[in-house]
Design a protein around this motif. Structure first.
Motif, mmCIF file in Angstrom:
data_model
loop_
_atom_site.group_PDB
_atom_site.id
_atom_site.type_symbol
_atom_site.label_atom_id
_atom_site.label_comp_id
_atom_site.label_asym_id
_atom_site.label_seq_id
_atom_site.Cartn_x
_atom_site.Cartn_y
_atom_site.Cartn_z
ATOM 1 N N LEU A 51 2.647 1.574 -14.345
ATOM 2 C CA LEU A 51 3.976 0.721 -14.133
ATOM 3 C C LEU A 51 4.008 -0.208 -15.319
ATOM 4 C CD1 LEU A 51 5.603 -0.574 -11.992
ATOM 5 C CD2 LEU A 51 3.335 -1.444 -11.052
ATOM 6 N N ILE A 52 4.794 -0.144 -15.822
ATOM 7 C CA ILE A 52 5.090 -1.238 -16.962
ATOM 8 C C ILE A 52 5.670 -2.205 -16.694
ATOM 9 C CG2 ILE A 52 6.241 -1.354 -19.740
ATOM 10 C CD1 ILE A 52 6.559 2.031 -20.036
ATOM 11 N N LEU A 106 0.399 -3.049 -6.973
ATOM 12 C CA LEU A 106 1.330 -1.522 -7.323
ATOM 13 C C LEU A 106 0.329 -0.939 -8.246
ATOM 14 C CD1 LEU A 106 4.607 -3.043 -6.857
ATOM 15 C CD2 LEU A 106 3.326 -1.501 -5.361
ATOM 16 N N ARG A 107 -0.154 -1.576 -9.343
ATOM 17 C CA ARG A 107 -1.006 -1.119 -10.161
ATOM 18 C C ARG A 107 -2.413 -0.033 -9.780
ATOM 19 N NH1 ARG A 107 0.020 -5.147 -15.212
ATOM 20 N NH2 ARG A 107 1.755 -3.739 -16.126
ATOM 21 N N ASN A 108 -3.050 -0.643 -8.766
ATOM 22 C CA ASN A 108 -4.425 -0.418 -8.174
ATOM 23 C C ASN A 108 -5.248 0.137 -9.838
ATOM 24 O OD1 ASN A 108 -5.922 0.155 -6.125
ATOM 25 N ND2 ASN A 108 -5.351 2.098 -5.480
ATOM 26 N N GLY A 109 -5.349 -0.774 -10.607
ATOM 27 C CA GLY A 109 -6.194 -0.294 -11.399
ATOM 28 C C GLY A 109 -5.574 0.539 -11.964
ATOM 29 N N LYS A 155 3.590 -10.786 -10.812
ATOM 30 C CA LYS A 155 2.470 -10.551 -11.559
ATOM 31 C C LYS A 155 1.120 -10.107 -10.750
ATOM 32 C CE LYS A 155 2.556 -12.803 -16.298
ATOM 33 N NZ LYS A 155 2.337 -13.190 -17.318
ATOM 34 N N PRO A 156 0.975 -11.316 -9.414
ATOM 35 C CA PRO A 156 0.348 -10.389 -8.307
ATOM 36 C C PRO A 156 0.414 -9.369 -7.589
ATOM 37 C CG PRO A 156 0.661 -12.507 -8.172
ATOM 38 C CD PRO A 156 1.891 -11.889 -8.825
ATOM 39 N N ALA A 157 1.990 -9.387 -7.628
ATOM 40 C CA ALA A 157 2.558 -7.572 -6.921
ATOM 41 C C ALA A 157 2.205 -6.689 -7.851
ATOM 42 C CB ALA A 157 4.089 -7.714 -6.347
ATOM 43 N N LEU A 158 2.210 -6.249 -9.689
ATOM 44 C CA LEU A 158 1.873 -5.696 -9.631
ATOM 45 C C LEU A 158 0.342 -4.962 -9.952
ATOM 46 C CD1 LEU A 158 3.817 -7.698 -13.644
ATOM 47 C CD2 LEU A 158 4.468 -5.296 -12.141
ATOM 48 N N ARG A 159 -0.751 -6.239 -10.292
ATOM 49 C CA ARG A 159 -2.141 -6.089 -9.337
ATOM 50 C C ARG A 159 -2.077 -4.836 -8.181
ATOM 51 N NH1 ARG A 159 -2.435 -11.520 -10.910
ATOM 52 N NH2 ARG A 159 -2.522 -11.714 -8.910
ATOM 53 N N PRO A 180 0.857 -1.319 0.498
ATOM 54 C CA PRO A 180 0.247 -0.283 -0.113
ATOM 55 C C PRO A 180 1.171 1.889 0.078
ATOM 56 C CG PRO A 180 -0.688 -1.181 2.023
ATOM 57 C CD PRO A 180 -0.173 -2.199 0.539
ATOM 58 N N GLU A 181 2.096 0.876 0.795
ATOM 59 C CA GLU A 181 3.185 2.240 0.651
ATOM 60 C C GLU A 181 3.683 2.421 -0.502
ATOM 61 O OE1 GLU A 181 4.576 1.725 5.312
ATOM 62 O OE2 GLU A 181 5.368 1.267 3.366
ATOM 63 N N TRP A 182 3.757 1.732 -1.709
ATOM 64 C CA TRP A 182 4.377 1.427 -2.766
ATOM 65 C C TRP A 182 3.736 2.275 -3.399
ATOM 66 C CZ3 TRP A 182 9.414 2.753 -4.036
ATOM 67 C CH2 TRP A 182 10.034 1.933 -3.236
ATOM 68 N N ALA A 183 2.160 1.333 -3.769
ATOM 69 C CA ALA A 183 0.862 1.748 -4.251
ATOM 70 C C ALA A 183 0.501 3.562 -4.423
ATOM 71 C CB ALA A 183 -0.150 1.295 -3.833
ATOM 72 N N ARG A 184 0.337 3.869 -3.216
ATOM 73 C CA ARG A 184 0.290 5.318 -2.501
ATOM 74 C C ARG A 184 2.141 6.602 -3.769
ATOM 75 N NH1 ARG A 184 2.620 8.104 1.552
ATOM 76 N NH2 ARG A 184 1.632 10.413 1.894
#
Length: 370
Positions: free
Chosen positions: A269-270, A261-264, A255-259, A233-237
């Protein structure tokens, strides 16, 4: 020498010297308080004990601490002595002399081939050493051969497993002793590794076709349980509030982490699945070199980005285990990088500081490109 003598008198005064465990406990307490002046004195006591007992493990530990504290000369001395105690002094050891027609073998080989941080950090010193001989061979992990050969064309770079004989032999410790005892000179003599320029341009064009925002590499996690890193959540923010397009430099199944971090917002995030740093380090280097900046925890991506000369922000936790400095925001190994330490703060606060520093870096980069 005066400080050494005074510390020795203090350490060995009385009927019984401090034990290693006592010194380690004292050092741990000083680290927890971030009392670096007190820690330097404590590590000096540890180094004296290591020297008197001829204990290479204790020397290595003290040397690592001295480097983090900025005393590169003492660190290099202790590490070289520790290596000689463990393996014996090699009669062919290179100590910085010009070799003329003699050949030089430079070993950039770690015991664990997955651990490339020290190899990448010392690579430019191997290039400097090669200039002292008409014929120099660098042994390295196979993934690094292409980039090292491109960067140091006058040397011959071969796989770690290949048997090579040289008139003189240099190890990590020898390189640090010859070239790494003066932090200011180490920074001033920085020579970046050279990625494949054609690949760099290919990556740059591809990413530029996706976004007009600055391109920032991001590496957020580690398999090591000893590292303290920000949560998702801190990285996504951080990603959401930063005016940049991020490019994943993270290894492994992500791939689970990408979902998370991208948060939709996948465009922020490429993930480029044409790159696998565990297989092709040269391609990974070109990907990193195509970026405007990098934000990363301490890992291979951090060392590679720094060694390539890419503006990099290194996020360092409060564990006293790596070569990153505990004082100041620069490391002479990678002079274009900025070190931001946790220093007891919440990671959200640290990432706010990262965002401010990154904005400044990107503005400077944009101005320079104009």
């Amino acid at each position: 020498m005066r400080r050494y003598t005074k510390a020795a008198r203090t350490l060995f005064a009385g009927s019984k010297p401090h034990s290693v465990l006592e010194l380690q406990a004292k050092a741990d307490a000083l680290i927890a308080r971030r009392d670096w002046t007190g820690l330097e004195a404590s590590i000096n006591e540890m180094a004296i004990m290591a020297d008197r007992s001829r204990n290479p493990e204790l020397m290595q530990k003290a040397g690592q601490a001295f480097e983090r504290l900025g005393n590169f000369a003492r660190a290099a001395e202790l590490r070289l002595t520790a290596r000689r105690l463990r393996k014996g002094k090699n009669a062919n050891e290179w100590t910085g002399e010009n070799l003329g027609s003699d050949t030089l073998l430079i070993d950039l080989v770690e015991d664990d081939p997955r651990s490339l941080g020290r190899v990448i950090r010392h690579a430019r010193l191997a290039g400097a050493a090669a200039a002292y001989a008409q014929s120099a061979t660098i042994r390295a992990e196979p993934r690094l051969i292409s980039i090292l050969q491109r960067t140091f064309p006058k040397a011959t770079v071969v796989p770690a497993q290949q048997d090579v004989i040289g008139d003189k032999h240099a190890t990590f410790e020898d390189l640090a002793w010859v070239f790494g005892r003066d932090a200011e000179k180490l920074a001033a003599d920085f020579v970046p590794l050279r990625a494949d320029p054609g690949l760099v341009e290919t990556f740059r064009k591809h990413y530029r076709s996706i976004t007009d925002l600055p391109l920032v590499g991001l590496s957020w996690g580690s398999k090591s349980h000893t590292k303290d890193v920000p949560d998702f959540p801190e990285w996504a923010r951080f990603i959401a509030q930063t005016q940049a397009t991020f490019v994943s430099l993270q290894y492994g199944q992500i791939k689970p982490a990408l979902r998370r971090l991208r948060n939709g917002n996948d465009a922020r995030l490429i993930y480029d699945d044409s790159v696998d740093q565990m297989v092709d380090m040269d391609r990974f280097a070109a990907q990193v070199a195509a970026l405007d900046a990098v934000v990363t925890i301490s890992n291979t991506a951090a060392h590679l980005s720094g060694a390539l000369g890419i503006p990099t922000i290194f996020l360092i936790d409060d564990n006293f285990q790596t070569a990153w400095p505990v004082i100041g925001d620069r490391t002479p190994w990678y002079p274009k990088g900025v070190v931001i330490r946790k220093e007891g703060r919440a990671w959200s606060v640290v990432l706010d500081e990262v965002g401010q520093r990154l904005s400044s870096i990107l503005t400077t980069h944009s101005d320079a490109a104009c």
